[in-house]
Design a protein around this motif. Structure first.
Motif, PDB file in Angstrom:
ATOM      1  N   GLN A 140       0.841  -1.202   0.000  1.00  0.00           N
ATOM      2  CA  GLN A 140       0.000   0.000   0.000  1.00  0.00           C
ATOM      3  C   GLN A 140       0.874   1.249   0.000  1.00  0.00           C
TER       4      GLN A 140
ATOM      5  N   GLU B  75      -0.166 -12.289  -4.804  1.00  0.00           N
ATOM      6  CA  GLU B  75       0.882 -12.887  -5.636  1.00  0.00           C
ATOM      7  C   GLU B  75       2.095 -13.280  -4.785  1.00  0.00           C
TER       8      GLU B  75
ATOM      9  N   ASP C  33      -2.163   2.352  -3.739  1.00  0.00           N
ATOM     10  CA  ASP C  33      -3.433   1.873  -4.278  1.00  0.00           C
ATOM     11  C   ASP C  33      -3.812   0.584  -3.558  1.00  0.00           C
TER      12      ASP C  33
ATOM     13  N   LEU D 238       2.759   1.498  -3.425  1.00  0.00           N
ATOM     14  CA  LEU D 238       1.940   1.694  -4.617  1.00  0.00           C
ATOM     15  C   LEU D 238       0.891   2.779  -4.462  1.00  0.00           C
TER      16      LEU D 238
ATOM     17  N   ARG E  76       4.903  -3.376 -10.903  1.00  0.00           N
ATOM     18  CA  ARG E  76       3.689  -2.580 -11.124  1.00  0.00           C
ATOM     19  C   ARG E  76       4.024  -1.113 -11.354  1.00  0.00           C
TER      20      ARG E  76
ATOM     21  N   CYS F 172       5.998  -4.949  -6.390  1.00  0.00           N
ATOM     22  CA  CYS F 172       5.619  -3.521  -6.403  1.00  0.00           C
ATOM     23  C   CYS F 172       6.359  -2.784  -7.515  1.00  0.00           C
TER      24      CYS F 172
ATOM     25  N   ASP G 264      -3.458  -7.198  -4.671  1.00  0.00           N
ATOM     26  CA  ASP G 264      -2.969  -8.079  -5.739  1.00  0.00           C
ATOM     27  C   ASP G 264      -1.520  -8.497  -5.477  1.00  0.00           C
ATOM     28  N   VAL G 265      -0.701  -7.537  -5.067  1.00  0.00           N
ATOM     29  CA  VAL G 265       0.702  -7.832  -4.777  1.00  0.00           C
ATOM     30  C   VAL G 265       0.806  -8.806  -3.602  1.00  0.00           C
TER      31      VAL G 265
ATOM     32  N   ARG H 181       5.190  -0.726 -14.891  1.00  0.00           N
ATOM     33  CA  ARG H 181       4.056  -0.784 -15.825  1.00  0.00           C
ATOM     34  C   ARG H 181       3.271   0.518 -15.819  1.00  0.00           C
ATOM     35  N   ARG H 182       3.143   1.139 -14.667  1.00  0.00           N
ATOM     36  CA  ARG H 182       2.435   2.423 -14.586  1.00  0.00           C
ATOM     37  C   ARG H 182       3.117   3.474 -15.445  1.00  0.00           C
TER      38      ARG H 182
ATOM     39  N   ALA I  24      -6.184  -1.650  -4.004  1.00  0.00           N
ATOM     40  CA  ALA I  24      -6.483  -2.818  -4.848  1.00  0.00           C
ATOM     41  C   ALA I  24      -5.197  -3.443  -5.379  1.00  0.00           C
ATOM     42  N   GLU I  25      -4.273  -2.599  -5.831  1.00  0.00           N
ATOM     43  CA  GLU I  25      -2.994  -3.129  -6.311  1.00  0.00           C
ATOM     44  C   GLU I  25      -2.213  -3.769  -5.169  1.00  0.00           C
TER      45      GLU I  25
END
Length: 181
Positions: free
Chosen positions: A37, A52, A42, A40, A86, A83, A48-49, A89-90, A44-45
């Protein structure tokens, strides 16, 4: 045993013990969620992290070699790598949409001020360079000692302290007007 408090639990996870999986999740999930948190920004992300990360634990548990690394260090490194994936990718996907904000409705002034402070601190944290943010999150939010945080980051303690010093200066500058209030 190597002195790693998670070693016996991880051995049980490797054998497919559902109670051990639940115990490991109960012990580690809150910290991994918090780490993701903060890195990131976020929820929700972050979930997900965390998911995973625990999938990787479950898959890697049978291959775990006690004594090679402390489990908690490896766990944090896996979560941080996810993290960073992600965050990369952002950068590749440009967006003009502002981040979603949860409207908690009317609240007393103190709660609004605390929420404003939290948002400002989170924003300032997100604007730090990744390595400085990682150092702050590990040491201040995850409450790891400098030696353990440096090991997770793969840097010397001196390099970690330098990252923390630069991050604190940047945060102080970004939040200076809050102190003046």
């Amino acid at each position: 045993m190597t002195g790693d408090p998670d070693e016996a639990l991880l051995a049980r996870v490797a054998k497919g013990d559902p109670a051990a999986v639940r115990a490991l999740m109960a012990r580690k999930l809150p910290r991994i969620l918090s780490l993701a948190q903060r890195m990131l920004g976020d929820p929700a992300e972050a979930e997900d992290v965390a998911q995973e990360t625990f999938v990787r634990i479950w898959k890697q548990a049978p291959k775990w070699k006690p004594g090679e690394a402390k489990f908690d260090t490896w766990l944090h490194r896996v979560a941080l790598n996810l993290c960073y994936d992600r965050l990369r990718r952002r950068r590749e996907i440009a967006t003009d949409a502002p981040p979603e904000q949860v409207d908690e409705g009317p609240a007393p002034d103190r709660r609004l001020l605390a929420a404003d402070t939290s948002v400002r601190v989170s924003g300032a944290l997100q604007r730090l360079p990744e390595r400085q943010r990682e150092a702050v999150v590990l040491c201040h939010y995850q409450e790891l000692g400098n030696i353990e945080a440096a090991a997770i980051m793969g840097v010397s303690v001196e390099a970690l302290e330098s990252l923390l010093s630069r991050a604190r200066r940047a945060l102080r500058g970004a939040l200076a007007d809050m102190v003046e209030r």
